[in-house]
Write an enzyme that holds these catalytic residues in place. Structure first.
Site, PDB file in Angstrom:
ATOM      1  N   HIS A   1      -4.686   1.602   7.126  1.00 34.13           N
ATOM      2  CA  HIS A   1      -3.378   2.067   6.770  1.00 34.13           C
ATOM      3  C   HIS A   1      -2.756   2.447   7.901  1.00 34.13           C
ATOM      4  O   HIS A   1      -3.427   3.320   8.830  1.00 34.13           O
ATOM      5  CB  HIS A   1      -3.321   2.878   5.574  1.00 34.13           C
TER       6      HIS A   1
ATOM      7  N   CYS B   1      -3.385  11.293   3.390  1.00 33.80           N
ATOM      8  CA  CYS B   1      -3.478  10.327   2.441  1.00 33.80           C
ATOM      9  C   CYS B   1      -3.165  11.087   0.994  1.00 33.80           C
ATOM     10  O   CYS B   1      -3.022  10.393  -0.097  1.00 33.80           O
ATOM     11  CB  CYS B   1      -5.048   9.833   2.338  1.00 33.80           C
TER      12      CYS B   1
ATOM     13  N   GLU C   1       0.680  -1.171   0.032  1.00 33.77           N
ATOM     14  CA  GLU C   1      -0.043   0.051  -0.034  1.00 33.77           C
ATOM     15  C   GLU C   1       0.815   1.344   0.029  1.00 33.77           C
ATOM     16  O   GLU C   1       0.373   2.452   0.275  1.00 33.77           O
ATOM     17  CB  GLU C   1      -0.910  -0.083   1.153  1.00 33.77           C
TER      18      GLU C   1
HETATM   19  O1  SUG Z   1      -7.756   3.049  -0.340  1.00 27.93           O
HETATM   20  N1  SUG Z   1     -10.529   5.034  -0.450  1.00 27.93           N
HETATM   21  C1  SUG Z   1      -9.363   4.898  -0.294  1.00 27.93           C
HETATM   22  C2  SUG Z   1      -8.856   5.859   0.811  1.00 27.93           C
HETATM   23  C3  SUG Z   1      -7.077   5.779   0.836  1.00 27.93           C
HETATM   24  C4  SUG Z   1      -6.495   6.576   1.985  1.00 27.93           C
HETATM   25  N2  SUG Z   1      -5.291   6.564   2.013  1.00 27.93           N
HETATM   26  C5  SUG Z   1      -4.492   6.445   3.099  1.00 27.93           C
HETATM   27  N3  SUG Z   1      -4.818   6.159   4.192  1.00 27.93           N
HETATM   28  N4  SUG Z   1      -3.150   6.785   2.839  1.00 27.93           N
HETATM   29  C6  SUG Z   1      -8.998   3.515   0.057  1.00 27.93           C
HETATM   30  O2  SUG Z   1      -9.670   2.558   0.831  1.00 27.93           O
HETATM   31  C7  SUG Z   1     -12.822   4.688  -1.411  1.00 27.93           C
HETATM   32  C8  SUG Z   1     -13.394   4.707  -3.106  1.00 27.93           C
HETATM   33  C9  SUG Z   1     -14.985   4.571  -2.784  1.00 27.93           C
HETATM   34  O3  SUG Z   1     -15.548   3.738  -1.911  1.00 27.93           O
HETATM   35  O4  SUG Z   1     -15.512   5.068  -3.864  1.00 27.93           O
HETATM   36  C10 SUG Z   1     -11.382   4.539  -1.566  1.00 27.93           C
HETATM   37  O5  SUG Z   1     -10.739   3.939  -2.464  1.00 27.93           O
END
Ligand code: SUG
Length: 444
Positions: A250, A368, A174
């Site tokens: 994460h 993020c 990730e």
């Molecule tokens: O991978 N959300 C992302 C959020 C990522 C956050 N990043 C960090 N914590 N670094 C994920 O879960 C949601 C998309 C949706 O549901 O439409 C999404 O992909």
């Protein structure tokens, strides 16, 4: 040579929507089917970038992905003209269409893992795009992510680009959301801290029960090998499986670090005492750990407010700022904790609050939205100057968003062939603004 931490934020793409695609990410699940505002989302992100650039920080922009991803839909058997592909996918498999339309590349903390030249044996900056294999909608990002990173950091005298790890659960990666680099000076040898959720090849080890652990220790070790890191200056730590089951998908949802400071929750890691001891020992003194106790901030409050999904920034003034989302201000316990933090005896001097609600509603806070790249002066000069934020780029991108983005998007709109045309038109223009060349499949 003097070095800096540059933050490369992901520009929110024109298809930003709430499709509930991320099992284990509470915000994504809770906001499924909400109406999104891509224009507002992109402008909220640009405001953060511009504000931090104005404070004298090195701030860059990473372009979004081509979405809807017609190429992946074709690989899955949908055929005909682009409009027919969209129509068939919408009718036969609307959830697959949604996965091929996500603007999830905006969360560039997941784009890649970066090791600065001060840490690597060949003294180049190393980049490995994250395979994001745990979520289908994110697993289709890494090829174009690699193209964009190469177009931003193209000089092979300074920059070394690797391919993503094999795209299977065993090597689930990730990226920088689970990687932190500590140091005393950015240009000196640092300590790279890799956090993982589970062991892929050892089922006797603990793992979460309810939600997936997206990242394996085997992936972290592979990246450390690729980046030619010295094992003396690397620490691996497992996330506490219980907090993954509470929505900490994460590590950057429960811990943040920068320079010689680690700010984390008391329950962030498995065997936290040993993790702290290893980091302190490898940092060799003058290392500060600020641990928020559960009695003041519960894991639930941490997940809903995104207190730890903050950016810990060394300002040019010498002060340290914590960039938090507005949700921290709205939670009275977190707000009180932050007030006591900045007035207390610790290295965090101030907070900066941003409204990032559009991204937050999908589980993406300030941390993020950015990929950190530590660069020395020569490496900054060698990077693509058109991607660095300043008044003129901010004005251009704000206008570009205003011209091309919708202010309302639902899952039903994703099949609209006009959205595909709008998105490609916008991205084609963007590659010219950011001087990226042809990075998207539709341009090749
Ligand atoms: O991978 N959300 C992302 C959020 C990522 C956050 N990043 C960090 N914590 N670094 C994920 O879960 C949601 C998309 C949706 O549901 O439409 C999404 O992909």
């Amino acid at each position: 040579m003097k070095a800096f931490e540059a933050n490369f934020d992901g520009l929110v793409g024109p298809t930003h929507n709430y499709a509930g695609l991320s099992f284990g990410n509470v915000a994504s699940q809770n906001n499924q089917a909400n109406i999104a505002n891509p224009k507002k989302a992109a402008l909220q992100g640009l405001t953060k970038m511009k504000t931090l650039a104005d404070m004298g920080l090195v701030q860059g922009v990473l372009a979004p992905q081509e979405r809807p991803d017609i190429h992946t839909l074709r690989k899955l058997g949908f055929s005909g003209t682009d409009a027919e592909v969209l129509a068939k996918a919408a009718k036969e498999a609307p959830r697959i269409l949604a996965t091929c339309c996500s603007a999830s590349s905006m969360w560039t903390a997941n784009a890649a893992t970066i090791s600065p030249s001060a840490d690597t044996a060949d003294k180049k900056v190393h980049f490995t795009p994250a395979n994001l294999s745990n979520k289908f909608h994110r697993s289709i990002e890494h090829t174009v992510t690699g193209n964009i990173l190469k177009a931003t950091f193209s000089d092979s005298d300074y920059f070394e680009h690797h391919q993503a790890l094999p795209s299977v659960d065993h090597f689930g990666d990730e990226g920088a959301a689970n990687h932190t680099r500590f140091c005393h000076e950015y240009g000196e040898q640092g300590v790279e801290f890799f956090v993982y959720g589970k062991h892929a090849f050892d089922s006797s080890q603990r793992a979460p029960q309810k939600y997936p652990a997206r990242h394996t220790i085997e992936a972290s070790q592979a990246v450390a090998r690729l980046h030619q890191l010295n094992a003396e200056h690397v620490v691996y730590a497992q996330q506490n499986p219980d907090v993954i089951d509470a929505g900490v998908f994460h590590n950057d949802v429960i811990a943040v670090g920068n320079a010689n400071i680690l700010f984390c929750h008391q329950q962030a890691f498995l065997d936290q005492q040993s993790v702290k001891a290893q980091l302190s020992q490898k940092m060799g003194g003058d290392f500060h750990i600020i641990e928020a106790p559960t009695e003041l901030v519960s894991v639930e409050d941490a997940v809903s407010s995104y207190l730890f999904n903050s950016q810990l920034l060394s300002l040019p003034t010498g002060k340290t700022a914590l960039v938090v989302p507005q949700e921290c201000d709205n939670n009275p316990r977190v707000k009180a904790y932050l007030e006591s933090l900045v007035s207390g005896n610790n290295p965090i001097d101030q907070t900066l609050v941003f409204d990032l609600k559009q991204s937050m509603s999908n589980g993406g806070g300030p941390a993020c939205l950015r990929l950190r790249v530590v660069l020395n002066e020569a490496e900054i000069k060698a990077a693509n100057a058109a991607t660095f934020m300043n008044q003129s780029l901010f004005d251009r991108l704000s206008l570009w968003v205003g011209n091309h983005y919708r202010d309302r998007l639902t899952e039903q709109d994703l099949a609209d062939p006009q959205l595909l045309i709008e998105s490609r038109t916008a991205l084609d223009e963007l590659t010219q603004i950011l001087e990226l060349g042809s990075v998207y499949p539709f341009q090749q």
